[in-house]
Scaffold this active site. Structure first.
Site, short mmCIF file in Angstrom:
data_model
loop_
_atom_site.label_atom_id
_atom_site.label_comp_id
_atom_site.label_asym_id
_atom_site.label_seq_id
_atom_site.Cartn_x
_atom_site.Cartn_y
_atom_site.Cartn_z
N GLY A 158 4.93 -6.04 7.36
CA GLY A 158 5.56 -4.68 7.40
C GLY A 158 7.05 -4.81 7.59
N THR A 159 7.73 -5.80 7.32
CA THR A 159 9.01 -6.09 7.37
C THR A 159 9.70 -5.03 6.43
OG1 THR A 159 9.21 -7.91 5.63
CG2 THR A 159 9.07 -8.36 7.98
N ASN A 160 9.22 -4.69 5.23
CA ASN A 160 9.78 -3.88 4.31
C ASN A 160 9.76 -2.45 4.98
OD1 ASN A 160 11.01 -4.87 1.63
ND2 ASN A 160 9.05 -5.97 1.97
N ILE A 195 -6.07 -3.06 -4.73
CA ILE A 195 -6.11 -2.81 -6.41
C ILE A 195 -6.40 -1.31 -6.46
CG2 ILE A 195 -6.84 -3.19 -8.56
CD1 ILE A 195 -7.29 -6.31 -7.84
N LEU A 196 -5.52 -0.69 -7.15
CA LEU A 196 -5.70 1.08 -7.26
C LEU A 196 -6.06 1.16 -8.70
CD1 LEU A 196 -2.63 2.09 -5.01
CD2 LEU A 196 -5.03 2.08 -4.43
N ASN A 235 6.91 0.53 -6.23
CA ASN A 235 6.69 -0.93 -5.61
C ASN A 235 7.79 -1.78 -5.57
OD1 ASN A 235 4.61 -2.75 -4.85
ND2 ASN A 235 4.99 -3.47 -7.03
N HIS A 280 8.71 -5.97 -5.95
CA HIS A 280 8.09 -7.13 -6.42
C HIS A 280 9.20 -8.33 -5.94
CE1 HIS A 280 5.46 -9.85 -8.41
NE2 HIS A 280 6.59 -10.53 -9.06
N MET A 324 -1.77 -4.60 -0.70
CA MET A 324 -2.73 -5.64 -1.15
C MET A 324 -3.90 -5.01 -2.07
SD MET A 324 -0.51 -8.39 -1.25
CE MET A 324 -1.63 -9.55 -1.88
C1 GRF Z 1 7.00 -8.71 0.27
O1 GRF Z 1 7.59 -9.95 -0.16
C2 GRF Z 1 6.83 -7.76 -0.99
O2 GRF Z 1 7.81 -8.20 -2.04
C3 GRF Z 1 5.68 -8.08 -1.51
O3 GRF Z 1 4.84 -8.26 -0.33
C4 GRF Z 1 5.57 -8.52 0.77
C5 GRF Z 1 5.30 -7.53 1.77
O4 GRF Z 1 5.96 -7.93 2.99
N1 GRF Z 1 5.13 -7.27 -2.36
P1 GRF Z 1 6.20 -7.05 4.40
O5 GRF Z 1 4.50 -6.43 4.72
O6 GRF Z 1 6.78 -5.80 4.14
O7 GRF Z 1 6.71 -7.87 5.29
#
Ligand code: GRF
Length: 210
Positions: free
Chosen positions: A14-16, A95-96, A110, A112, A93
């Site tokens: 969950g860093t994003n 699949i939808l 999303n 990527h 992670m």
């Molecule tokens: C990120 O590298 C993102 O690009 C990919 O999954 C990772 C998620 O990392 N889709 P986090 O859970 O947000 O740390």
């Protein structure tokens, strides 16, 4: 302009998600709040981050559903009931099926960790993306924020950011630099554009209006 309800879908660290929480707190994202964090795993550290920030969470595990379609429909109903305007896939992670995209056209984004259309699509996730980029010998890589369509990593591109590959890069170091220098910047930026109605989509072409 109506303030947007955001749902962030996670499966891991969950860093994003954290970057989005911080951006809202620092007014880098305006006119939007995270109404719900949905995790496909009960052990995702992202859930702790949400709780610390006082955000409601829901856990929806694939193993409790017969197939991907039933899982997706349950998720869709949850998000519709919460009156979500924008769905953010941040390391989600599971699949939808197309049922979610049909219900939320150009309202799912999303991130990527490559410059789409390179190193994306089925099988390109996690460290594999960066292994393939290094193997190929590209000189730049980066991240892409895009709308989700019915394909895999194939929807209209909203923002991209590139960084140079360094001589000493490993998949791990490249993954870390792309997260820190690209993902954590362009994801909040795209969300801010969405929440302030600055994104126009015309077929594959996305423009950001001032
Ligand atoms: C990120 O590298 C993102 O690009 C990919 O999954 C990772 C998620 O990392 N889709 P986090 O859970 O947000 O740390």
């Amino acid at each position: 302009m109506k303030s947007k309800n955001i749902a962030v879908l996670v499966s891991g660290g969950g860093t994003n998600l954290q970057a989005i929480i911080d951006a809202i707190e620092n007014n880098k994202i305006t006119n939007g709040t995270i109404k719900l964090v949905v995790s496909s795993s009960k052990d995702a550290y992202a859930l702790e981050r949400a709780k610390k920030a006082g955000i409601d969470t829901a856990i929806l595990e694939r193993k409790n559903f017969k197939n991907n379609k039933e899982y997706t429909i349950a998720l869709k109903e949850l998000l519709e009931n919460e009156e979500i305007d924008l769905i953010v896939l941040a390391g989600f992670m599971t699949i939808l099926t197309s049922d979610l995209v049909k219900a939320f056209p150009n309202r799912i984004i999303n991130i990527h960790p490559s410059l789409i259309p390179s190193f994306c699509g089925e099988g390109f996730y996690g460290l594999k993306v960066h292994e393939k980029a290094l193997e190929y010998g590209v000189k730049v890589s980066g991240a892409t924020v895009h709308f989700v369509d019915e394909g895999c990593d194939s929807g209209p591109i909203i923002l991209q950011k590139a960084i140079p590959i360094l001589e000493e890069d490993t998949p791990e170091s490249l993954q870390k630099r792309i997260m820190e220098e690209c993902e954590w910047n362009i994801m909040p930026e795209a969300i801010d554009h969405f929440c302030n109605d600055r994104i126009k989509v015309d077929g594959r072409k996305v423009s950001i209006t001032e």
